[in-house]
Motif scaffolding. Structure first.
Motif, PDB file in Angstrom:
ATOM      1  N   VAL A 150      -5.736 -10.975  -0.275  1.00 30.35           N
ATOM      2  CA  VAL A 150      -5.649  -9.979   0.792  1.00 30.35           C
ATOM      3  C   VAL A 150      -4.339  -9.223   0.627  1.00 30.35           C
ATOM      4  O   VAL A 150      -3.271  -9.829   0.521  1.00 30.35           O
ATOM      5  N   VAL A 151      -4.439  -7.886   0.593  1.00 32.31           N
ATOM      6  CA  VAL A 151      -3.259  -7.050   0.424  1.00 32.31           C
ATOM      7  C   VAL A 151      -3.143  -6.045   1.568  1.00 32.31           C
ATOM      8  O   VAL A 151      -4.147  -5.648   2.155  1.00 32.31           O
ATOM      9  N   ASP A 152      -1.911  -5.667   1.861  1.00 33.39           N
ATOM     10  CA  ASP A 152      -1.632  -4.562   2.766  1.00 33.39           C
ATOM     11  C   ASP A 152      -1.148  -3.398   1.926  1.00 33.39           C
ATOM     12  O   ASP A 152      -0.231  -3.555   1.107  1.00 33.39           O
ATOM     13  N   LEU A 153      -1.771  -2.235   2.110  1.00 32.07           N
ATOM     14  CA  LEU A 153      -1.374  -1.014   1.419  1.00 32.07           C
ATOM     15  C   LEU A 153      -0.856  -0.040   2.466  1.00 32.07           C
ATOM     16  O   LEU A 153      -1.599   0.334   3.377  1.00 32.07           O
ATOM     17  N   ALA A 154       0.401   0.345   2.377  1.00 28.31           N
ATOM     18  CA  ALA A 154       0.974   1.331   3.290  1.00 28.31           C
ATOM     19  C   ALA A 154       0.826   2.699   2.632  1.00 28.31           C
ATOM     20  O   ALA A 154       1.398   2.954   1.573  1.00 28.31           O
ATOM     21  N   VAL A 155       0.047   3.570   3.271  1.00 29.18           N
ATOM     22  CA  VAL A 155      -0.239   4.900   2.729  1.00 29.18           C
ATOM     23  C   VAL A 155       0.310   5.937   3.701  1.00 29.18           C
ATOM     24  O   VAL A 155       0.001   5.902   4.895  1.00 29.18           O
ATOM     25  N   SER A 156       1.124   6.851   3.177  1.00 30.02           N
ATOM     26  CA  SER A 156       1.721   7.876   4.035  1.00 30.02           C
ATOM     27  C   SER A 156       0.695   8.947   4.388  1.00 30.02           C
ATOM     28  O   SER A 156      -0.344   9.077   3.725  1.00 30.02           O
ATOM     29  N   ALA A 157       1.008   9.743   5.400  1.00 25.40           N
ATOM     30  CA  ALA A 157       0.135  10.842   5.801  1.00 25.40           C
ATOM     31  C   ALA A 157      -0.044  11.835   4.651  1.00 25.40           C
ATOM     32  O   ALA A 157      -1.107  12.442   4.516  1.00 25.40           O
ATOM     33  N   ALA A 158       0.956  11.946   3.803  1.00 32.13           N
ATOM     34  CA  ALA A 158       0.876  12.856   2.661  1.00 32.13           C
ATOM     35  C   ALA A 158       0.002  12.311   1.537  1.00 32.13           C
ATOM     36  O   ALA A 158      -0.312  13.011   0.589  1.00 32.13           O
ATOM     37  N   GLY A 159      -0.376  11.048   1.606  1.00 30.67           N
ATOM     38  CA  GLY A 159      -1.235  10.437   0.594  1.00 30.67           C
ATOM     39  C   GLY A 159      -0.487   9.612  -0.430  1.00 30.67           C
ATOM     40  O   GLY A 159      -1.062   9.190  -1.424  1.00 30.67           O
ATOM     41  N   ALA A 160       0.786   9.341  -0.190  1.00 33.46           N
ATOM     42  CA  ALA A 160       1.567   8.513  -1.114  1.00 33.46           C
ATOM     43  C   ALA A 160       1.423   7.044  -0.750  1.00 33.46           C
ATOM     44  O   ALA A 160       1.422   6.685   0.427  1.00 33.46           O
ATOM     45  N   LEU A 161       1.313   6.196  -1.761  1.00 36.76           N
ATOM     46  CA  LEU A 161       1.288   4.757  -1.541  1.00 36.76           C
ATOM     47  C   LEU A 161       2.734   4.297  -1.429  1.00 36.76           C
ATOM     48  O   LEU A 161       3.474   4.298  -2.408  1.00 36.76           O
ATOM     49  N   ASP A 162       3.138   3.931  -0.220  1.00 37.13           N
ATOM     50  CA  ASP A 162       4.533   3.560   0.019  1.00 37.13           C
ATOM     51  C   ASP A 162       4.830   2.120  -0.373  1.00 37.13           C
ATOM     52  O   ASP A 162       5.920   1.821  -0.845  1.00 37.13           O
ATOM     53  N   SER A 163       3.868   1.219  -0.153  1.00 35.76           N
ATOM     54  CA  SER A 163       4.085  -0.172  -0.545  1.00 35.76           C
ATOM     55  C   SER A 163       2.764  -0.917  -0.628  1.00 35.76           C
ATOM     56  O   SER A 163       1.772  -0.534  -0.017  1.00 35.76           O
ATOM     57  N   ILE A 169      -1.231  -6.057  -7.920  1.00 25.78           N
ATOM     58  CA  ILE A 169      -0.245  -5.170  -7.297  1.00 25.78           C
ATOM     59  C   ILE A 169       0.086  -4.015  -8.235  1.00 25.78           C
ATOM     60  O   ILE A 169       0.120  -2.853  -7.830  1.00 25.78           O
ATOM     61  N   ASP A 170       0.314  -4.322  -9.505  1.00 30.39           N
ATOM     62  CA  ASP A 170       0.619  -3.284 -10.484  1.00 30.39           C
ATOM     63  C   ASP A 170      -0.527  -2.280 -10.582  1.00 30.39           C
ATOM     64  O   ASP A 170      -0.299  -1.061 -10.624  1.00 30.39           O
ATOM     65  N   ALA A 171      -1.759  -2.761 -10.615  1.00 28.89           N
ATOM     66  CA  ALA A 171      -2.920  -1.870 -10.699  1.00 28.89           C
ATOM     67  C   ALA A 171      -2.985  -0.955  -9.482  1.00 28.89           C
ATOM     68  O   ALA A 171      -3.271   0.242  -9.613  1.00 28.89           O
ATOM     69  N   LEU A 172      -2.721  -1.492  -8.303  1.00 25.92           N
ATOM     70  CA  LEU A 172      -2.786  -0.678  -7.094  1.00 25.92           C
ATOM     71  C   LEU A 172      -1.657   0.347  -7.057  1.00 25.92           C
ATOM     72  O   LEU A 172      -1.866   1.499  -6.668  1.00 25.92           O
ATOM     73  N   VAL A 173      -0.467  -0.046  -7.473  1.00 27.53           N
ATOM     74  CA  VAL A 173       0.672   0.880  -7.473  1.00 27.53           C
ATOM     75  C   VAL A 173       0.442   2.009  -8.475  1.00 27.53           C
ATOM     76  O   VAL A 173       0.698   3.178  -8.184  1.00 27.53           O
ATOM     77  N   ARG A 174      -0.059   1.675  -9.650  1.00 27.01           N
ATOM     78  CA  ARG A 174      -0.190   2.672 -10.718  1.00 27.01           C
ATOM     79  C   ARG A 174      -1.473   3.490 -10.680  1.00 27.01           C
ATOM     80  O   ARG A 174      -1.518   4.585 -11.230  1.00 27.01           O
ATOM     81  N   VAL A 179      -1.587   1.546   7.511  1.00 28.41           N
ATOM     82  CA  VAL A 179      -1.537   0.309   6.739  1.00 28.41           C
ATOM     83  C   VAL A 179      -2.975  -0.189   6.640  1.00 28.41           C
ATOM     84  O   VAL A 179      -3.637  -0.413   7.659  1.00 28.41           O
ATOM     85  N   ILE A 180      -3.445  -0.321   5.416  1.00 26.10           N
ATOM     86  CA  ILE A 180      -4.816  -0.755   5.142  1.00 26.10           C
ATOM     87  C   ILE A 180      -4.755  -2.193   4.655  1.00 26.10           C
ATOM     88  O   ILE A 180      -4.038  -2.503   3.712  1.00 26.10           O
ATOM     89  N   ARG A 181      -5.470  -3.062   5.330  1.00 27.81           N
ATOM     90  CA  ARG A 181      -5.577  -4.460   4.874  1.00 27.81           C
ATOM     91  C   ARG A 181      -6.902  -4.590   4.140  1.00 27.81           C
ATOM     92  O   ARG A 181      -7.965  -4.327   4.700  1.00 27.81           O
TER      93      ARG A 181
END
Length: 123
Positions: A66-79, A97-102, A114-116
Motif C-alpha cells: 500500500v502506497v500513498d502518492l501525493a499529487v499536486s494540483a499542477a499534476g506533479a508527483l510530490d512524494s 517506489i522508483d517506478a512510480l517516481v519515474r 493524496v492517493i492511497r
C-alpha cells in the motif's frame, strides 16, 4: 476464443480490471478512478517487472503493498511513501517506489491530493 487461451493470468497485472481498479482513498475526493488509473498507467509495466523479477528467486512471493502518492494540483508527483507491505521484500518495494517516481504522469486538478493505492501481487 477465451477457452482456447485459457483463464486470464492476473497474478502479476496490477491494473487488469477493465472498469479500472479503485484507490483505497483519495483525500480530498477531487480525482476519480479514471484520472488515477491514467496517472498510473505508464508505471504499470515497470511495477509488474519489479514483482516478476523477484519471482525468479522466490516463486511463492505474494502480498500487497500500500502506497500513498501525493499529487499536486499542477499534476506533479510530490512524494511516494509505502504505508504498509505484506510482501516483505524490500528490493521489490524500492523498485515500486522508483517506478512510480519515474514513470507516472498526472493531469492537473483543482487541489493537491493524496492517493492511497494497493498493489496486490499473486493474491
Amino acid at each position: 476464443m477465451q477457452a482456447q487461451l485459457g483463464p486470464p493470468d492476473r497474478t502479476v497485472s496490477i491494473l487488469w480490471d477493465p472498469h479500472g481498479p479503485k484507490p483505497l482513498s483519495v483525500v480530498p475526493k477531487s480525482r476519480g478512478p479514471n484520472n488515477i488509473n491514467s496517472g498510473l498507467f505508464s508505471a504499470k509495466p515497470r511495477v509488474e517487472y519489479c514483482y516478476a523479477r523477484a519471482l525468479a528467486d522466490r516463486p511463492e512471493l505474494a502480498g500487497a503493498v500500500v502506497v500513498d502518492l501525493a499529487v499536486s494540483a499542477a499534476g506533479a508527483l510530490d512524494s511516494v511513501k509505502i504505508v504498509s507491505s505484506r510482501l516483505a521484500h524490500p528490493e521489490v518495494e524500492r523498485c515500486i517506489i522508483d517506478a512510480l517516481v519515474r514513470h507516472t504522469s498526472w493531469s492537473g486538478a483543482d487541489v493537491d491530493v493524496v492517493i492511497r493505492w494497493q498493489f496486490a501481487f499473486g493474491l
